[in-house]
Design a protein around this motif. Sequence first.
Motif, PDB file in Angstrom:
ATOM      1  N   GLU A  32       4.758   3.699   7.226  1.00  0.00           N
ATOM      2  CA  GLU A  32       3.351   3.375   7.324  1.00  0.00           C
ATOM      3  C   GLU A  32       2.642   2.836   8.358  1.00  0.00           C
ATOM      4  O   GLU A  32       1.547   3.132   8.615  1.00  0.00           O
ATOM      5  N   GLU A  33       3.523   2.352   9.110  1.00  0.00           N
ATOM      6  CA  GLU A  33       3.253   1.625  10.545  1.00  0.00           C
ATOM      7  C   GLU A  33       3.016   2.794  11.446  1.00  0.00           C
ATOM      8  O   GLU A  33       2.085   2.451  12.600  1.00  0.00           O
ATOM      9  N   ILE A  34       3.477   4.032  11.170  1.00  0.00           N
ATOM     10  CA  ILE A  34       2.738   5.014  12.228  1.00  0.00           C
ATOM     11  C   ILE A  34       1.869   6.006  11.504  1.00  0.00           C
ATOM     12  O   ILE A  34       1.373   7.037  11.926  1.00  0.00           O
ATOM     13  N   GLY A  35       1.717   5.979  10.132  1.00  0.00           N
ATOM     14  CA  GLY A  35       0.867   6.721   9.300  1.00  0.00           C
ATOM     15  C   GLY A  35       1.527   8.096   8.984  1.00  0.00           C
ATOM     16  O   GLY A  35       0.956   8.925   8.769  1.00  0.00           O
ATOM     17  N   MET A  36       2.634   7.871   8.457  1.00  0.00           N
ATOM     18  CA  MET A  36       3.367   9.225   7.856  1.00  0.00           C
ATOM     19  C   MET A  36       3.029   9.689   6.919  1.00  0.00           C
ATOM     20  O   MET A  36       2.184   8.926   6.024  1.00  0.00           O
ATOM     21  N   GLU A  37       3.136  10.961   6.504  1.00  0.00           N
ATOM     22  CA  GLU A  37       2.327  11.658   5.474  1.00  0.00           C
ATOM     23  C   GLU A  37       3.500  12.245   4.671  1.00  0.00           C
ATOM     24  O   GLU A  37       4.776  12.444   5.069  1.00  0.00           O
ATOM     25  N   ASN A  38       3.207  12.717   3.375  1.00  0.00           N
ATOM     26  CA  ASN A  38       4.209  13.272   2.633  1.00  0.00           C
ATOM     27  C   ASN A  38       4.703  14.677   3.238  1.00  0.00           C
ATOM     28  O   ASN A  38       3.618  15.368   3.760  1.00  0.00           O
ATOM     29  N   ILE A  39       5.861  14.782   2.828  1.00  0.00           N
ATOM     30  CA  ILE A  39       6.131  16.644   3.208  1.00  0.00           C
ATOM     31  C   ILE A  39       5.763  17.402   1.982  1.00  0.00           C
ATOM     32  O   ILE A  39       5.441  16.925   1.020  1.00  0.00           O
ATOM     33  N   ALA A  40       5.507  18.764   2.328  1.00  0.00           N
ATOM     34  CA  ALA A  40       5.169  19.440   1.247  1.00  0.00           C
ATOM     35  C   ALA A  40       6.059  19.777   0.007  1.00  0.00           C
ATOM     36  O   ALA A  40       7.279  19.569   0.379  1.00  0.00           O
ATOM     37  N   SER A  41       5.516  19.636  -1.093  1.00  0.00           N
ATOM     38  CA  SER A  41       6.477  19.733  -2.395  1.00  0.00           C
ATOM     39  C   SER A  41       6.939  20.775  -2.460  1.00  0.00           C
ATOM     40  O   SER A  41       8.365  20.853  -2.697  1.00  0.00           O
ATOM     41  N   SER A  43      -2.060   2.751  23.593  1.00  0.00           N
ATOM     42  CA  SER A  43      -2.621   1.341  23.264  1.00  0.00           C
ATOM     43  C   SER A  43      -3.697   1.706  22.008  1.00  0.00           C
ATOM     44  O   SER A  43      -3.788   0.587  21.396  1.00  0.00           O
ATOM     45  N   ASN A  44      -3.894   2.938  21.755  1.00  0.00           N
ATOM     46  CA  ASN A  44      -4.838   3.024  20.532  1.00  0.00           C
ATOM     47  C   ASN A  44      -4.415   3.744  19.562  1.00  0.00           C
ATOM     48  O   ASN A  44      -4.780   4.302  18.886  1.00  0.00           O
ATOM     49  N   SER A  45      -2.957   3.491  19.429  1.00  0.00           N
ATOM     50  CA  SER A  45      -2.421   4.255  18.122  1.00  0.00           C
ATOM     51  C   SER A  45      -2.309   3.285  16.972  1.00  0.00           C
ATOM     52  O   SER A  45      -2.493   2.104  16.804  1.00  0.00           O
ATOM     53  N   THR A  46      -1.872   4.042  15.808  1.00  0.00           N
ATOM     54  CA  THR A  46      -1.742   3.107  14.684  1.00  0.00           C
ATOM     55  C   THR A  46      -0.805   2.093  14.681  1.00  0.00           C
ATOM     56  O   THR A  46      -0.625   1.161  14.179  1.00  0.00           O
ATOM     57  N   LEU A  47       0.369   2.536  15.204  1.00  0.00           N
ATOM     58  CA  LEU A  47       1.578   1.508  15.743  1.00  0.00           C
ATOM     59  C   LEU A  47       0.864   0.330  16.372  1.00  0.00           C
ATOM     60  O   LEU A  47       1.334  -0.794  16.201  1.00  0.00           O
ATOM     61  N   ILE A  72       0.819  -1.093   0.098  1.00  0.00           N
ATOM     62  CA  ILE A  72       0.045  -0.106   0.170  1.00  0.00           C
ATOM     63  C   ILE A  72       0.852   1.236  -0.052  1.00  0.00           C
ATOM     64  O   ILE A  72       0.255   2.292  -0.056  1.00  0.00           O
ATOM     65  N   GLY A  73       2.200   1.153  -0.046  1.00  0.00           N
ATOM     66  CA  GLY A  73       3.195   2.119  -0.228  1.00  0.00           C
ATOM     67  C   GLY A  73       4.361   1.865  -0.854  1.00  0.00           C
ATOM     68  O   GLY A  73       4.625   0.617  -0.760  1.00  0.00           O
TER      69      GLY A  73
END
Length: 692
Positions: free
Chosen positions: A484-493, A552-556, A447-448
């Motif tokens: 992706e295991e922590i939900g990182m996002e793209n940096i601004a272009s 305990s309720n994190s993406t990781l 997925i990435g």
Amino acid sequence: TVEVEARSLPMELSEKGGVENNGFVQNEDFEGKEMDTSSQEEMPEKFSVVVDPMAPPDVEETVLKPYAGMPKEVLLQFSSQARYRVTREILFWLIIAGAIALVCATIAIIALSPKCLNWWQASPIYRIYPRSFKDSDVDGNGDLKGIQEKLDHITYLNIKTIWITSFFKSPLKDLGYGAEDFYDIDPIFGSMRDFENLLAVIHDKGLKVIIDLIPNHTSDKHRWFQLSRNRTGKYTDYYIWQDCMQAAGSVVPPNNWVSVLGGSSWQFDDVRKQCYLHQFGKEQPDLNFRNPAVQREIHDIIKFWLGKGVDGFSFGAVKFLLEAKHLRDEPPVKRTRVMYIITAYSQLYHDYTTTQVGLHDIISSFRQTMNVLSTEPGRYRFMGSDDHEEDIEATMMYYGKTFIQEADFPFNYNLINMKNLSGNSVFEAVNSWMKNMPAGKWPNWAIGSPNAARISTRIGKEYVNVMNMLLLTLPGTPVTYYGEEIGMENIASGNVSEEHANSAPVVATLPQKSPMQWDGRVNAGFTEGNSSWLPVNSNYKSINVEMQSTCSNSTLSLYRALTSLRNNELPMNRGWMCHIWNDSNLFVFVRELDGLDRVFMMVLNFGQESTIDMKAIVPNLPSEAVVRLSTHFTKDGKVVNTKRIKTEMGEGLVLEYKTGKPVHIMEAFRGKCYVAEKACYSKALNLLYRNC
């Protein structure tokens, strides 16, 4: 007179005329001398016992009975008696029968046991872009020592396979994919000793490592190219050279072929006075794979790195290895009478520059070379192909044929290439792969990747958890791109420019390559230096490994729970996958195993809030199911009514229930169920077997 052998045992006549075993006794007829019982040499060979034939009838005949410590000669006198011989023979044949039964049982277990999952099937794969993972020497660039420092994070994720993207010595014009030397490490990442140390630690931790190899082209700084442009010996034809026409002071290329990055795929060389082919950047000349010497060079590179101890390769850009010999113009996508200049790759059908006849023979030869070094137990070398064909059937050809092995699997980017997100589009992406995959082959999902925007940016951060749930519950091998295991996002272009990549075309791929966010310190713990090669995302204080590992309720935390579920539950790692339902919001499927009454149902929402009656769709579905895992953590462990399962936007549920009627045997779902590496479970023996 009855003579008795002295060495059999001296006897003493009893008062009743019988024989009593009293051990050795002295014979008074031996001239009154004492006998030395410690020396049998001085013992008389025979002695006589006189039995009076006129003795009274109450004197019984001598009877010899078995006793402990009998010598061999006495024992043999009894061994032929039926009661001893029969018992001995019974025991002998029982032992033989038991041994035969044990051998037969062992053979049966081996014959009936399913093939064990190989290491590349059993674990998810974690893909690392090394320049952005961890900097160990404060120069702002991630390196091999940085990866070594963070190996515990890989094991923390319940992952045992690492995929490290290209780190060969390179001018880095294309972020490292045009190698200047296939046998060396780029100094920005460290040294060969650093790689050897990393490899040793990886294996000590029970992990495996895959590396990139792009055989299609080299850097124009490579020694081979420098020799070829000067027409030196065998290197003269290592690349694809053609004469170019001169017109009006400019170079006219041999045909209309266009580079993947845009513009003509031919570049004039002032030294050789010819054009060379480059299907990517002009700094990346294509090798001539119709030259057997070039193929041998690549085989030597494969042997070198396998000899170092790497566990497999991802071969990239392999569909470009061969081009048509005739060099005809490729047909345009848009046919018009009006002539127009073709500059974009998408404007042509690439009938003569990709997937040519003979390509799969070359790929198969790579596999054969790898097989030579895959014979040791536990040392199978994985081979993947990292190419995306527009035609799904063309992609499936990389699996090889029945008797011709190629890649263990071509990497699958269907879930990345979806044009929009919905339950229907996810179903199409999954079903397209599963229904076209050759029988007996193993699927994979991603997925990435370094060349695609991150999930949070591509489809929205509210879908990160449900996408990870999809990835880790589908059959096959999941591939996770770092972060992706922590939900990182793209940096601004706007935070990246050509100077970061030394090449304009690759700037577009930089936002998804930002440094890994380890903690809330300056530069997200990626480097102790003052800056990093790319800016860290500004959200690093709220999205990082350290913070999510304590929540305990994190993406990781959800990611770890999903990998644990996949690793520990048989239906999840090798069971059936049956598609149950899809619509604009939902994609629903089950995972089940023959012989096991425990079933997992995934209800995944990729649209808006939805409520569904699953009991009406699946006959004999129990009225209740337990929430094993949920993207909304407060639901874990709760019971849901299967007649009314409600999910919110981006929510995913892993439901668990028991049934004696699995979906894959139901007529209503025929053609909707798939299985790879089929196995069946015996509850009585608590083992897997093959023939269900």
